[in-house]
Enzyme design. Structure first.
Site, PDB file in Angstrom:
ATOM      1  N   CYS A 152       1.068  -1.315  -0.054  1.00  0.00           N
ATOM      2  CA  CYS A 152      -0.410   0.276   0.294  1.00  0.00           C
ATOM      3  C   CYS A 152       1.083   1.202   0.129  1.00  0.00           C
ATOM      4  O   CYS A 152       2.498   1.018  -0.010  1.00  0.00           O
ATOM      5  CB  CYS A 152      -0.790   0.517   1.098  1.00  0.00           C
ATOM      6  SG  CYS A 152      -0.019   0.008   3.267  1.00  0.00           S
ATOM      7  N   HIS A 168       5.780  -5.439   8.574  1.00  0.00           N
ATOM      8  CA  HIS A 168       6.058  -6.384   9.241  1.00  0.00           C
ATOM      9  C   HIS A 168       5.903  -7.678   8.447  1.00  0.00           C
ATOM     10  O   HIS A 168       4.791  -8.739   7.209  1.00  0.00           O
ATOM     11  CB  HIS A 168       4.503  -6.870   9.841  1.00  0.00           C
ATOM     12  CG  HIS A 168       4.123  -6.002  11.295  1.00  0.00           C
ATOM     13  ND1 HIS A 168       2.797  -5.367  12.081  1.00  0.00           N
ATOM     14  CD2 HIS A 168       4.964  -5.687  11.968  1.00  0.00           C
ATOM     15  CE1 HIS A 168       3.163  -5.176  13.078  1.00  0.00           C
ATOM     16  NE2 HIS A 168       4.621  -5.037  13.144  1.00  0.00           N
ATOM     17  N   HIS A 214       3.525   1.996  11.975  1.00  0.00           N
ATOM     18  CA  HIS A 214       2.583   1.427  12.450  1.00  0.00           C
ATOM     19  C   HIS A 214       2.376   2.545  13.225  1.00  0.00           C
ATOM     20  O   HIS A 214       0.927   2.740  13.615  1.00  0.00           O
ATOM     21  CB  HIS A 214       2.860   0.571  13.272  1.00  0.00           C
ATOM     22  CG  HIS A 214       3.401  -0.728  12.909  1.00  0.00           C
ATOM     23  ND1 HIS A 214       4.652  -0.918  11.934  1.00  0.00           N
ATOM     24  CD2 HIS A 214       2.876  -1.418  11.729  1.00  0.00           C
ATOM     25  CE1 HIS A 214       4.811  -1.609  11.253  1.00  0.00           C
ATOM     26  NE2 HIS A 214       3.518  -2.422  10.704  1.00  0.00           N
ATOM     27  N   HIS A 223      -0.884  -4.836  19.769  1.00  0.00           N
ATOM     28  CA  HIS A 223      -0.470  -4.594  17.880  1.00  0.00           C
ATOM     29  C   HIS A 223       0.411  -2.856  18.199  1.00  0.00           C
ATOM     30  O   HIS A 223      -0.483  -2.235  18.856  1.00  0.00           O
ATOM     31  CB  HIS A 223      -1.968  -4.540  17.445  1.00  0.00           C
ATOM     32  CG  HIS A 223      -1.584  -4.558  15.228  1.00  0.00           C
ATOM     33  ND1 HIS A 223      -1.260  -2.516  15.550  1.00  0.00           N
ATOM     34  CD2 HIS A 223      -0.595  -5.086  14.838  1.00  0.00           C
ATOM     35  CE1 HIS A 223      -0.700  -3.123  14.289  1.00  0.00           C
ATOM     36  NE2 HIS A 223      -0.862  -4.115  14.178  1.00  0.00           N
ATOM     37  N   GLU A 265       0.398  -0.662  16.509  1.00  0.00           N
ATOM     38  CA  GLU A 265      -0.707   0.385  16.143  1.00  0.00           C
ATOM     39  C   GLU A 265      -1.379   0.774  16.807  1.00  0.00           C
ATOM     40  O   GLU A 265      -2.160   1.872  16.933  1.00  0.00           O
ATOM     41  CB  GLU A 265      -1.612   0.421  14.590  1.00  0.00           C
ATOM     42  CG  GLU A 265      -2.219   1.518  13.329  1.00  0.00           C
ATOM     43  CD  GLU A 265      -3.152   1.285  12.695  1.00  0.00           C
ATOM     44  OE1 GLU A 265      -2.673   0.888  12.158  1.00  0.00           O
ATOM     45  OE2 GLU A 265      -3.869   2.127  12.605  1.00  0.00           O
ATOM     46  N   THR A 269      -6.095   0.682  11.154  1.00  0.00           N
ATOM     47  CA  THR A 269      -6.281   0.890  10.376  1.00  0.00           C
ATOM     48  C   THR A 269      -6.514  -0.034   9.565  1.00  0.00           C
ATOM     49  O   THR A 269      -7.125  -0.701   8.400  1.00  0.00           O
ATOM     50  CB  THR A 269      -5.342   1.971   9.994  1.00  0.00           C
ATOM     51  OG1 THR A 269      -3.984   1.055   9.540  1.00  0.00           O
ATOM     52  CG2 THR A 269      -6.173   3.069   9.910  1.00  0.00           C
ATOM     53  N   CYS A 271      -8.633   1.580   6.178  1.00  0.00           N
ATOM     54  CA  CYS A 271      -7.785   2.616   5.151  1.00  0.00           C
ATOM     55  C   CYS A 271      -8.284   2.092   3.623  1.00  0.00           C
ATOM     56  O   CYS A 271      -8.780   0.704   4.128  1.00  0.00           O
ATOM     57  CB  CYS A 271      -6.213   2.941   4.952  1.00  0.00           C
ATOM     58  SG  CYS A 271      -5.296   1.125   5.326  1.00  0.00           S
ATOM     59  N   ASN A 276      -2.944  -7.654   9.160  1.00  0.00           N
ATOM     60  CA  ASN A 276      -4.134  -6.974   7.817  1.00  0.00           C
ATOM     61  C   ASN A 276      -4.001  -8.115   6.273  1.00  0.00           C
ATOM     62  O   ASN A 276      -5.126  -8.459   6.492  1.00  0.00           O
ATOM     63  CB  ASN A 276      -3.533  -5.502   6.695  1.00  0.00           C
ATOM     64  CG  ASN A 276      -2.770  -5.962   6.012  1.00  0.00           C
ATOM     65  OD1 ASN A 276      -2.884  -6.354   4.830  1.00  0.00           O
ATOM     66  ND2 ASN A 276      -1.069  -5.611   6.265  1.00  0.00           N
ATOM     67  N   SER A 308       1.942  -5.415   4.085  1.00  0.00           N
ATOM     68  CA  SER A 308       3.661  -5.038   4.055  1.00  0.00           C
ATOM     69  C   SER A 308       4.366  -6.857   2.637  1.00  0.00           C
ATOM     70  O   SER A 308       5.761  -6.233   3.038  1.00  0.00           O
ATOM     71  CB  SER A 308       3.723  -5.627   5.396  1.00  0.00           C
ATOM     72  OG  SER A 308       2.675  -6.433   5.598  1.00  0.00           O
TER      73      SER A 308
HETATM   74  O1  10E Z   1       0.427  -5.931  11.321  1.00  0.00           O
HETATM   75  P1  10E Z   1      -0.259  -4.017  10.053  1.00  0.00           P
HETATM   76  O2  10E Z   1      -1.449  -4.758   9.061  1.00  0.00           O
HETATM   77  O3  10E Z   1      -0.810  -3.039  11.101  1.00  0.00           O
HETATM   78  O4  10E Z   1       0.925  -3.925   9.245  1.00  0.00           O
HETATM   79  P2  10E Z   1       1.668  -4.500   8.562  1.00  0.00           P
HETATM   80  O5  10E Z   1       3.081  -3.647   8.540  1.00  0.00           O
HETATM   81  O6  10E Z   1       1.786  -5.912   8.003  1.00  0.00           O
HETATM   82  O7  10E Z   1       0.805  -3.368   7.151  1.00  0.00           O
HETATM   83  C1  10E Z   1       1.031  -2.484   7.155  1.00  0.00           C
HETATM   84  C2  10E Z   1       0.263  -1.399   7.704  1.00  0.00           C
HETATM   85  C3  10E Z   1       0.435  -0.850   8.741  1.00  0.00           C
HETATM   86  C4  10E Z   1       1.552  -0.451   8.912  1.00  0.00           C
HETATM   87  C5  10E Z   1      -0.498  -0.395   9.731  1.00  0.00           C
HETATM   88  N1  10E Z   1      -1.855   0.944   8.691  1.00  0.00           N
HETATM   89 FE1  SF4 Z   2      -1.185   0.986   4.234  1.00  0.00          FE
HETATM   90 FE2  SF4 Z   2      -1.626   0.922   7.235  1.00  0.00          FE
HETATM   91 FE3  SF4 Z   2      -0.938   3.407   5.575  1.00  0.00          FE
HETATM   92 FE4  SF4 Z   2      -3.263   1.465   4.797  1.00  0.00          FE
HETATM   93  S1  SF4 Z   2      -2.585   2.288   7.191  1.00  0.00           S
HETATM   94  S2  SF4 Z   2      -2.455   2.418   3.717  1.00  0.00           S
HETATM   95  S3  SF4 Z   2      -1.968  -0.904   6.145  1.00  0.00           S
HETATM   96  S4  SF4 Z   2       0.338   1.347   6.095  1.00  0.00           S
END
Ligand code: 10E
Ligand code: SF4
Length: 316
Positions: A17, A46, A79, A129, A131, A170, A200, A230, A273
């Protein structure tokens, strides 16, 4: 020997994303600007492959600010972090760059605004978590109450039911969250919140894409890490949409080929991610074993891009 036929439904959108893309660029630019080592508080996103790649370029990943020397730059992960973290970095006169996704920062601002208006906050999110810790940490200890489930809504003890607001993580399940929001609104009719929740665009789109393919898939794989919220939600969404076998895989080597014996169709998607090279690797692993037809199912187009902070825009 002829290979068995298999249709692979490739979900779109999937994978990176805009917030993840920006956060990784920030680490790369910081390494360019300041040289190694650059410290990163928590995994920037992550994903082990991403983290290992940046580590090889000179990034050092730590969990806490106190694990960083004061004379090297530190980057805060996508996050988000509690307010105390940049405050402590400033106190130690450290160079720091906040790679928090702008869509997470928007939630931080929302929480702050409601707090300043005298409302008590409820956060819908997953305990522990980063975030959730970061968003709750925007306000003084005890000012944000966490609810994770509909059952939690019935238990939560608020100061004044007439002066409440909510925010969310999010990356939650859109469907689960709408049930929790409905429960909050039923118990606290005066509660103020975002239009729906704070999930999001990327989370929403990836869940929608999975819903579109899951009913046609004998099995579905989500490329993503076990600590990626996510990505884990995408597995749940697939199961709920009618795909009995949905699994998270970090890489092609994680695929349980035995469990997939006899399938005629497979769905593939990836969390926000997970880099596209890992999806390519998974698709290639299927191509090696099957007479593969790839059918990309696109349910939305994304053109969101976030600018990197000015301080890091170094010449190439
Ligand atoms: O564990 P999450 O899904 O929150 O994080 P991720 O690093 O797997 O994916 C990006 C998402 C973020 C940074 C949170 N909005
Ligand atoms: Fe990506 Fe998290 Fe931002 Fe959504 S809130 S765009 S999942 S980094």
């Amino acid at each position: 020997m002829t290979k068995p036929a298999l249709t692979l439904y490739l979900a779109a959108p999937r994978g990176f994303c805009a917030g993840v893309d920006r956060a990784i660029k920030i680490v790369e630019l910081a390494l360019q600007k300041w040289g190694a080592p650059v410290y990163v508080r928590h995994e920037i996103v992550h994903n082990r492959f991403v983290v290992d790649g940046l580590r090889a370029k000179g990034a050092v990943f730590v969990e806490e600010l106190e694990d960083c020397p004061p004379d090297r730059p530190v980057i805060f992960s996508a996050h988000g972090v509690p307010k105390a973290v940049p405050a402590e970095a400033a106190r130690r006169e450290m160079v720091y760059v906040d790679a928090t996704c702008p869509l997470v920062s928007k939630v931080h601002i929302e929480a702050q605004r409601h707090h300043e208006a005298g409302l008590q906050m409820i956060m819908i999110g997953h305990a522990g978590h980063p975030e959730t810790i970061g968003t709750m940490g925007q306000l003084p200890e005890g000012e944000v109450l966490l609810v994770e489930t509909v059952a939690d809504v019935a238990q939560v003890q608020v100061r004044d039911p007439a002066r409440l607001a909510f925010v969310t993580q999010t990356t939650l399940s859109v469907d689960d969250t709408s049930e929790i929001v409905a429960a909050l609104q039923a118990r606290f009719p005066a509660i103020i919140g975002p239009h729906k929740e704070d999930i999001c665009y990327a989370t929403t789109n990836r869940q929608e894409a999975v819903k579109a393919i899951a009913p046609d898939c004998d099995a579905l794989l989500v490329v993503g890490a076990p600590n990626s919220s996510n990505s884990k939600r995408l597995v749940e969404v697939a199961r709920r949409a009618g795909c009995a076998y949905a699994q998270l895989v970090q890489r092609a080597t994680d695929i349980d080929w035995r469990a997939l014996e006899g399938i005629r169709s497979i769905g593939v998607t990836a969390g926000a991610s997970a880099p596209e090279v890992l999806i390519d690797e998974v698709v290639q692993a299927f191509r090696d074993r099957y007479d593969l037809t790839v059918d990309m199912v696109e349910t939305a187009r994304e053109d969101v891009e976030f600018k990197v902070p000015r301080v890091l825009r170094v010449p190439a």
